[in-house]
Write a protein that holds these residues in place. Structure first.
Motif, PDB file in Angstrom:
ATOM      1  N   VAL A   1       9.062   3.327   1.575  1.00 23.62           N
ATOM      2  CA  VAL A   1       9.594   2.138   0.908  1.00 23.62           C
ATOM      3  C   VAL A   1       8.626   1.638  -0.158  1.00 23.62           C
ATOM      4  CG1 VAL A   1      10.290  -0.268   1.244  1.00 23.62           C
ATOM      5  CG2 VAL A   1      10.991   1.466   2.903  1.00 23.62           C
ATOM      6  N   SER A   2       7.318   1.669   0.160  1.00 25.79           N
ATOM      7  CA  SER A   2       6.328   1.148  -0.783  1.00 25.79           C
ATOM      8  C   SER A   2       6.176   2.037  -2.012  1.00 25.79           C
ATOM      9  CB  SER A   2       4.960   0.992  -0.096  1.00 25.79           C
ATOM     10  OG  SER A   2       4.442   2.259   0.289  1.00 25.79           O
ATOM     11  N   GLY A   3       6.763   3.228  -1.973  1.00 23.91           N
ATOM     12  CA  GLY A   3       6.705   4.123  -3.118  1.00 23.91           C
ATOM     13  C   GLY A   3       7.903   4.009  -4.037  1.00 23.91           C
ATOM     14  N   ILE A   4       8.837   3.132  -3.713  1.00 22.27           N
ATOM     15  CA  ILE A   4      10.046   2.930  -4.517  1.00 22.27           C
ATOM     16  C   ILE A   4       9.881   1.656  -5.340  1.00 22.27           C
ATOM     17  CG2 ILE A   4      12.541   2.598  -4.463  1.00 22.27           C
ATOM     18  CD1 ILE A   4      12.524   4.018  -1.721  1.00 22.27           C
ATOM     19  N   GLU A   5       9.870   1.773  -6.643  1.00 29.23           N
ATOM     20  CA  GLU A   5       9.570   0.652  -7.528  1.00 29.23           C
ATOM     21  C   GLU A   5      10.523  -0.526  -7.309  1.00 29.23           C
ATOM     22  OE1 GLU A   5       7.588  -1.486 -10.637  1.00 29.23           O
ATOM     23  OE2 GLU A   5       7.039   0.206  -9.346  1.00 29.23           O
ATOM     24  N   VAL A   6      11.810  -0.258  -7.178  1.00 28.56           N
ATOM     25  CA  VAL A   6      12.794  -1.337  -7.002  1.00 28.56           C
ATOM     26  C   VAL A   6      12.529  -2.090  -5.705  1.00 28.56           C
ATOM     27  CG1 VAL A   6      15.230  -1.855  -6.666  1.00 28.56           C
ATOM     28  CG2 VAL A   6      14.557  -0.144  -8.359  1.00 28.56           C
ATOM     29  N   ALA A   7      12.239  -1.344  -4.629  1.00 29.12           N
ATOM     30  CA  ALA A   7      11.957  -1.978  -3.343  1.00 29.12           C
ATOM     31  C   ALA A   7      10.673  -2.796  -3.399  1.00 29.12           C
ATOM     32  CB  ALA A   7      11.860  -0.911  -2.242  1.00 29.12           C
ATOM     33  N   ARG A   8       9.646  -2.261  -4.053  1.00 28.95           N
ATOM     34  CA  ARG A   8       8.381  -2.983  -4.173  1.00 28.95           C
ATOM     35  C   ARG A   8       8.586  -4.331  -4.866  1.00 28.95           C
ATOM     36  NH1 ARG A   8       3.607  -0.212  -3.907  1.00 28.95           N
ATOM     37  NH2 ARG A   8       2.705  -1.436  -5.612  1.00 28.95           N
ATOM     38  N   CYS A   9       9.287  -4.298  -5.974  1.00 31.44           N
ATOM     39  CA  CYS A   9       9.517  -5.527  -6.734  1.00 31.44           C
ATOM     40  C   CYS A   9      10.379  -6.520  -5.955  1.00 31.44           C
ATOM     41  CB  CYS A   9      10.150  -5.211  -8.078  1.00 31.44           C
ATOM     42  SG  CYS A   9       9.057  -4.283  -9.186  1.00 31.44           S
ATOM     43  N   ALA A  10      11.336  -5.990  -5.197  1.00 31.74           N
ATOM     44  CA  ALA A  10      12.203  -6.859  -4.398  1.00 31.74           C
ATOM     45  C   ALA A  10      11.406  -7.629  -3.351  1.00 31.74           C
ATOM     46  CB  ALA A  10      13.297  -6.025  -3.721  1.00 31.74           C
ATOM     47  N   PHE A  11      10.326  -7.026  -2.869  1.00 31.07           N
ATOM     48  CA  PHE A  11       9.491  -7.674  -1.857  1.00 31.07           C
ATOM     49  C   PHE A  11       8.289  -8.395  -2.458  1.00 31.07           C
ATOM     50  CE2 PHE A  11      11.769  -4.640   0.846  1.00 31.07           C
ATOM     51  CZ  PHE A  11      12.120  -5.469   1.910  1.00 31.07           C
ATOM     52  N   GLY A  12       8.274  -8.540  -3.775  1.00 27.35           N
ATOM     53  CA  GLY A  12       7.267  -9.393  -4.395  1.00 27.35           C
ATOM     54  C   GLY A  12       6.089  -8.709  -5.028  1.00 27.35           C
ATOM     55  N   ALA A  13       6.100  -7.376  -5.124  1.00 26.51           N
ATOM     56  CA  ALA A  13       4.977  -6.680  -5.759  1.00 26.51           C
ATOM     57  C   ALA A  13       5.004  -6.911  -7.267  1.00 26.51           C
ATOM     58  CB  ALA A  13       5.044  -5.183  -5.458  1.00 26.51           C
ATOM     59  N   ILE A  14       3.843  -6.806  -7.893  1.00 29.30           N
ATOM     60  CA  ILE A  14       3.777  -6.865  -9.349  1.00 29.30           C
ATOM     61  C   ILE A  14       4.380  -5.573  -9.893  1.00 29.30           C
ATOM     62  CG2 ILE A  14       2.225  -6.990 -11.335  1.00 29.30           C
ATOM     63  CD1 ILE A  14       0.233  -8.442  -9.540  1.00 29.30           C
TER      64      ILE A  14
ATOM     65  N   HIS B   1       0.831  -1.207   0.000  1.00 33.78           N
ATOM     66  CA  HIS B   1       0.000   0.000   0.000  1.00 33.78           C
ATOM     67  C   HIS B   1       0.864   1.256   0.000  1.00 33.78           C
ATOM     68  CE1 HIS B   1      -3.262   2.732   0.842  1.00 33.78           C
ATOM     69  NE2 HIS B   1      -2.629   3.185   1.898  1.00 33.78           N
ATOM     70  N   HIS B   2       0.588   2.139  -0.941  1.00 33.50           N
ATOM     71  CA  HIS B   2       1.300   3.420  -0.997  1.00 33.50           C
ATOM     72  C   HIS B   2       0.265   4.504  -1.242  1.00 33.50           C
ATOM     73  CE1 HIS B   2       4.532   6.270  -1.628  1.00 33.50           C
ATOM     74  NE2 HIS B   2       3.908   6.686  -2.715  1.00 33.50           N
ATOM     75  N   GLY B   3       0.047   5.302  -0.238  1.00 36.37           N
ATOM     76  CA  GLY B   3      -0.956   6.355  -0.349  1.00 36.37           C
ATOM     77  C   GLY B   3      -1.449   6.763   1.019  1.00 36.37           C
ATOM     78  N   ARG B   4      -2.694   7.152   1.092  1.00 35.76           N
ATOM     79  CA  ARG B   4      -3.294   7.606   2.334  1.00 35.76           C
ATOM     80  C   ARG B   4      -3.208   6.531   3.400  1.00 35.76           C
ATOM     81  NH1 ARG B   4      -7.755  11.147   2.393  1.00 35.76           N
ATOM     82  NH2 ARG B   4      -8.061  11.688   4.571  1.00 35.76           N
ATOM     83  N   ARG B   5      -2.839   6.904   4.616  1.00 37.92           N
ATOM     84  CA  ARG B   5      -2.779   5.933   5.707  1.00 37.92           C
ATOM     85  C   ARG B   5      -4.200   5.563   6.128  1.00 37.92           C
ATOM     86  NH1 ARG B   5      -0.562   6.769  11.856  1.00 37.92           N
ATOM     87  NH2 ARG B   5      -0.609   4.564  12.455  1.00 37.92           N
TER      88      ARG B   5
END
Length: 350
Positions: free
Chosen positions: A310-323, A132-136
């Motif tokens: 962290v969830s707003g960084i594409e490389v980090a997202r993909c490293a943790f399994g995001a599409i 999740h990246h956006g409003r808390r």
């Protein structure tokens, strides 16, 4: 006159995919909506046609939101004889072949307008908040309730380096649930966290043999439920059950297995009947005036900020399994959901 509650139920799957997180939230919405003091919205994922073909059985696909919405209402009436009294809203999703799961795309809190953002129920809160990246969630909604369905740790253990992955996932799940939910309903089963098959078997008048475990405590009240502590006890109870006849259910026990009773227990556990309090923004305090509760909230805010970064960084997202490229809906999803592309501010709602 009491203020009307607005409850948004976010889930990770939808009919016609016959999975627990499609069916259980659907019935939760239907039965919560029977209280006229509540305005219920079920928020489900919308998949593009290519993903629908991978997920939905019997080659069922939908060309529009209206068509999908109509199917859900039809199934509820025809298969369960339940009249819908709730709205359906869609959020953009993509299917992950590796995880065999639908993952949200973009900030799905935007599906609910701020003026009615009262209570959010997150079915599978860890799943909905991993990337999740956006409003808390706790900022958007006055109360956020998480209902854990799937024992992802058990699934991960079966993969390569599963024990290490499960160890890390355990702490990630606890982290995101803590920073995004006010209340994490957990059924601490060692393998499956729903136990719906046990409830279904008892409702059908069958004898059930299950482990003496906290996840099964609710079923202890049923005379047809026999619990074992050891392998030898399991064998003895099984042999006994083969020659016994199940006892008929009393009206009270039959009611306890109904969705009406389940909804009553949910409302009580979630404290949905408590007086409505307005959302109040946090105001900074001098360090010397901060209580232990203030410190906890400050740490939580910092933790949420870290996750959001962290969830707003594409490389980090993909490293943790995001599409890949799921920070925002792609052009196809935007077109199907009626969103502006590439910059959008509001999601299509029925």
């Amino acid at each position: 006159m009491a203020q009307k509650q607005h409850i948004a139920i976010f889930t990770t799957a939808s009919l016609p995919w016959m999975t627990g997180t499609a069916v259980n939230p659907l019935f939760r919405a239907a039965y919560l909506a029977q209280d006229s003091d509540r305005d219920i919205t079920l928020v489900i994922p919308w998949l593009s046609l290519k993903d629908q073909a991978l997920v939905y059985p019997n080659k069922i696909t939908f060309s529009s939101l209206v068509e999908h919405e109509a199917y859900v209402y039809w199934w509820l009436k025809e298969k369960a004889d339940v009249i819908s009294g709730f709205k359906i809203t869609f959020y953009p999703g993509k299917f992950s072949k590796e995880k065999r799961s639908i993952l949200p795309v973009g900030d799905i809190t935007e599906t609910i307008p701020d003026e009615v953002a009262d209570i959010a129920i997150l079915e599978e809160p860890e799943h909905l908040t991993w990337y999740h990246h956006g409003r808390r969630w706790k900022t958007k909604f006055r109360k956020v309730i998480g209902v854990v369905h799937t024992n992802y740790l058990e699934y991960v253990k079966r993969e390569k380096n599963g024990q290490i992955q499960a160890f890390l996932l355990k702490y990630v799940n606890s982290w995101v649930i803590q920073i995004y939910c006010h209340k994490v309903f957990i059924n601490p089963s060692t393998t499956d966290v729903v136990c719906t098959t046990t409830a279904e078997a008892l409702a059908m008048g069958k004898i059930v043999i299950c482990a003496n475990h906290p996840s099964n405590e609710f079923f202890r009240q049923f005379p047809n439920c026999h619990m074992y502590n050891t392998g030898n006890e399991f064998v003895q109870l099984t042999l006994r059950a083969l020659v016994e006849e199940p006892l008929p259910l009393t009206d009270g026990l039959r009611h306890a297995l109904s969705w009406e009773a389940a909804t009553e227990r949910f409302v009580e556990a979630a404290e949905l009947n408590e007086a409505i309090q307005e959302k109040t923004p946090l105001s900074p305090k001098p360090l010397v005036q901060m209580s232990s509760d203030d410190w906890r909230k400050s740490v939580e805010e910092a933790s949420a900020f870290l996750h959001n970064t962290v969830s707003g960084i594409e490389v980090a997202r993909c490293a943790f399994g995001a599409i890949p490229e799921t920070l925002q809906p792609d052009e196809q999803l935007c077109k199907e959901l009626g969103l502006d592309f590439p910059e959008h501010k509001m999601l299509f709602r029925h």
